[in-house]
Scaffold this motif. Sequence first.
Motif, short mmCIF file in Angstrom:
data_model
loop_
_atom_site.label_atom_id
_atom_site.label_comp_id
_atom_site.label_asym_id
_atom_site.label_seq_id
_atom_site.Cartn_x
_atom_site.Cartn_y
_atom_site.Cartn_z
N VAL A 7 9.84 81.60 -130.42
CA VAL A 7 10.06 82.57 -129.23
C VAL A 7 10.92 81.69 -128.18
CG1 VAL A 7 7.56 83.57 -130.22
CG2 VAL A 7 7.31 81.82 -128.46
N TYR B 145 10.20 80.21 -124.52
CA TYR B 145 10.44 81.22 -123.28
C TYR B 145 11.86 81.18 -123.03
CZ TYR B 145 8.96 83.13 -118.90
OH TYR B 145 8.99 83.99 -117.95
N ARG B 146 11.96 82.60 -122.12
CA ARG B 146 13.65 82.16 -121.86
C ARG B 146 12.70 83.77 -120.73
NH1 ARG B 146 15.36 85.11 -126.75
NH2 ARG B 146 13.06 84.20 -126.99
N PHE C 58 13.66 87.09 -119.08
CA PHE C 58 14.46 88.44 -119.61
C PHE C 58 15.14 88.94 -117.50
CE2 PHE C 58 11.79 88.70 -122.97
CZ PHE C 58 12.69 87.78 -124.04
N GLU D 199 6.37 77.46 -116.90
CA GLU D 199 5.54 77.82 -115.46
C GLU D 199 5.14 76.92 -114.68
OE1 GLU D 199 3.26 81.31 -115.45
OE2 GLU D 199 4.54 82.96 -115.70
N ARG E 42 5.15 79.99 -122.45
CA ARG E 42 5.53 81.08 -120.42
C ARG E 42 4.92 80.39 -119.76
NH1 ARG E 42 3.62 86.55 -119.67
NH2 ARG E 42 1.76 86.11 -118.68
N GLU F 84 -4.41 86.11 -121.96
CA GLU F 84 -3.35 85.77 -120.67
C GLU F 84 -4.51 85.38 -119.92
OE1 GLU F 84 0.32 88.65 -119.18
OE2 GLU F 84 -1.51 89.76 -119.91
N TRP G 275 4.56 83.09 -127.41
CA TRP G 275 4.72 83.11 -125.84
C TRP G 275 4.85 83.02 -125.12
CZ3 TRP G 275 9.40 84.57 -124.65
CH2 TRP G 275 9.69 85.57 -123.64
N VAL G 276 3.12 83.19 -124.96
CA VAL G 276 1.62 83.00 -123.55
C VAL G 276 1.96 81.15 -123.68
CG1 VAL G 276 -0.15 83.68 -122.45
CG2 VAL G 276 0.82 85.33 -123.23
#
Lengths: 263, 377
Positions: free
Chosen positions: B97, B99-100, B102, B73, B69, B33, B65-66
Motif C-alpha cells: 500500500v 502511503y503516498r 494523492f 504524518e 499514513r 482512524e 493504509w492508515v
Amino acid sequence: MPAEAMPESDREVAIRIRDLEVGFGEKTIMKGLDLDVYRGEILGFVGASGTGKSVLTRAILGLVPKRRGTIEVFGENLDELTPSSRKAIERRWGVLFQHGALFSSLTVKQNVQVPMREYLDLSERLLDELAMLKIEMVGLQPDAAEKRPADLSGGMIKRAALARALALDPEIVFLDEPTSGLDPIGAGEFDDLIATLQKTLGLTVFMVTHDLDSLYSVCDRVAALGDGKIIAAGPIETLLASQHPWLRAYFHGKRARAVAGGV
Amino acid sequence: MTTEPNASTEQAGDEIRAALAGRWVAAAAPEVEAQAGALLAAAEGARRVIIDLSHIERLDTLGAWVLDRTRHELGAKGLKADFVGARAEHRILLDEVAYRGFAEAPVVRHSRLVDFLVDIGKAVVGTGRDIAQGTSFLGEVVAGLVRVALRPSRFRLPALVHQLEQVAFRGVPIITLISFLVGCIVAQQGIFQLQRFGAQPFVVDLVGILVLRELAVLLTSIMVAGRSGSAFTAEIGSMKMREEIDALRVMGLDPVEVLIIPRVLALIVGLPILTFLSSMAALFGGGLVAWIYGGISPEIFLARLQGAIAMSTFLVGLIKAPFMALVIGLIASLEGLAVQGSAESLGRQVTSSVVKSIFMVILVDGLFAMFFAAINY
Ligand SMILES: Nc1ncnc2c1ncn2[C@@H]1O[C@H](COP(=O)(O)OP(=O)(O)OP(=O)(O)O)[C@@H](O)[C@H]1O
Ligand SMILES: [Mg+2]
C-alpha cells in the motif's frame, strides 16, 4: 468465523458445490457437478469456450437459478440463508465480471467507492484515499480515476473492475477471465497482485482463465470443466498427466508447449 | 472474537512505544482512524516513535493504509517513526500500500451568475445545433429514402413489417381507448355548457370538427411519441452504446438505411391509420355520451354530423399525420444516435426525445392551423 477457530486437520473449504445442475430451457449446461474450493487457494478454472464457466460462476453467485444441487459458501448453504446473512456473505466476496460490468454513469473512482459507501463507515478522506489506493494497486494511472467506463480501453476496464471487486478486501474473489485483453506484462502484474493479496490477506480466488501463464505461475490448483462436469481438478501436474483428450490438447498443444517450455 | 483496534502508548524519555492490538480492518474503519489520530496526538513532543505491530490480529489494506499514513504524518512532523515486530504478511501488505499523497483533483469554482449565463448560452447554442442537425438529418433520411426507392431490392420489408406491428398494431388498443374517453369527455362538457344557450344539438358539430381536425391527430401523435418515439431512441441509443452502430458502419451497411428508414416509414404509414381509428373511436364516444347524457339519438347524431363536417374537415386531420410521423421519427432517431457511453445518457436522450417530439408535434399542429386558415381549407 476466523480461520483459527476451524480444525486444521483437513483443509477448510470456502466453496463446496455438490451435484449441481444448471440449464436454460431445453438445454442442460452442467449436470452432477461437484467442486471444492479451499480457503486461501487460487483455483484456476479452465474449459473450452461455451462449456459454462461463466454460468457456473453466476450460479454460485446466485445470478442464474440452479435446477438441483447445493452450493455452500463459508460452510453455509446459500439456499437456506436469511436475507441478512445472505448480505453478510455478499459483503465477503468480490466479483470481476467477464465484461467488467462497471456502472457506466459513474467514474472509475465512484465505481470503486460504491461498495465502500454501502458497507463501510468511512470518512470522506479515507474513502477517497482508499479508492485511489485500489486504483493504483491494480495498475491504473491516477488520471483514470475520473474517467467514465466509456472512455476506458478494454484492459483498463478489466483493471477498474478488479479494483471494484477488491474494494472491500473480500475473502473470496471471483475473476472471470481477468487477464484476457491485457498485454502480457500487464497480465503478469495482475497475477503478481493476486498472488500478493492471497499471501497477505488470505484471499481465496476462483479464477476462470484461458491464460496458461496464469495457470502455471499463480494457481495452486486447476479445475477443468467439460461435458457439464469437472473432468479433473488438482495441482497443475495432475492435469498435465491426465489422459482426457481435451486436457491433452489444451496442455500439450502447440501454444501450451511454448508456454511450458519457457517456465 | 472481534477485538477493537487499539493503540496503547508508553513514554520513555523522548521515545514513545505504541503497542497496537486488535483488528485493523475496514469493518472497524472509524475506530481505526480514531486510534491512529490518538497515536498522532500522543506522539506530540516526542522525538522517536516505535510502532509495535506484533499483536495486531488482522490487517487489511485499509488498516495498512492508515498505519502507513500515520507513520508518514509523524515523519512530516519531524519525528522518526518505525514499525517493529510486523509479521511477514503484514510487512508485504504495508509495502504494497506504501502511503503516498494523492494529488487533489483541482476544484474549479464559478460564481452562480456566470454559471447561470453559461447555462443559458449553452441552451441557445444547443437549440441552434439541434435545428441544424435536424435539418441535415432530414436530408440524410430523404436521401436514404430516395436511394431505397431507386433500388427497391435494398428495401427491408421484414423490418418495416416488424416495426409496423410494433408502432401501429400494438398501439391500437390504448390509442382507441384514450380517444374514446376523450370523445366522451368533450361531448359531456359540450352538452353541459351548450345547454345554457339551448344550443345542445350543436355538440355534434363541436365534437365532429374538434375531433377530426385536431384532437385525433394530436392525441395519436402524442401517444406515439411516448410509446414508439421513446422505444426508437432507447433501441438506437443502446445499439450506439454497445458499438453496434459502428459495427454496421464498418460492414458497409448504412445505419440510416438499416435502422432508421424502416422505423420512420413505419411511423409515416402507421400514424395516419392510428389517427383514423382514433377519430372513429372519439366520434363513437361522443355519440354515445350525446345519446345517453344529451338525449340525441344516433340517427340525429349521424345526420347532424353529415351536415356539420365536410370532406375537408376529415382530410385536414389525416394530412397532418404523416408530417407528425416524420417529426417524431426524426427526433427519436437523432436523439438515439446522440447517446454517449453511459446508462444515464441513454435515459436523458429518451426523455429529451419524448419532450421534444411532443413539443414539435404541437408546434407543427399550430403551423398547420395557420396554413389551412390562410388557404381557407
Ligand atoms: N442466459 C442464458 N440463456 C441461455 N443460454 C445461456 C445463457 N447464458 C449462457 N448460456 C449458454 O451457456 C453456455 C455456457 O456459457 P458460458 O458463458 O458459461 O461459457 P464460458 O465457458 O464462460 O465461455 P467463454 O470461455 O467463452 O467465456 C453457452 O452455450 C451459452 O450459450
Ligand atoms: Mg465466460
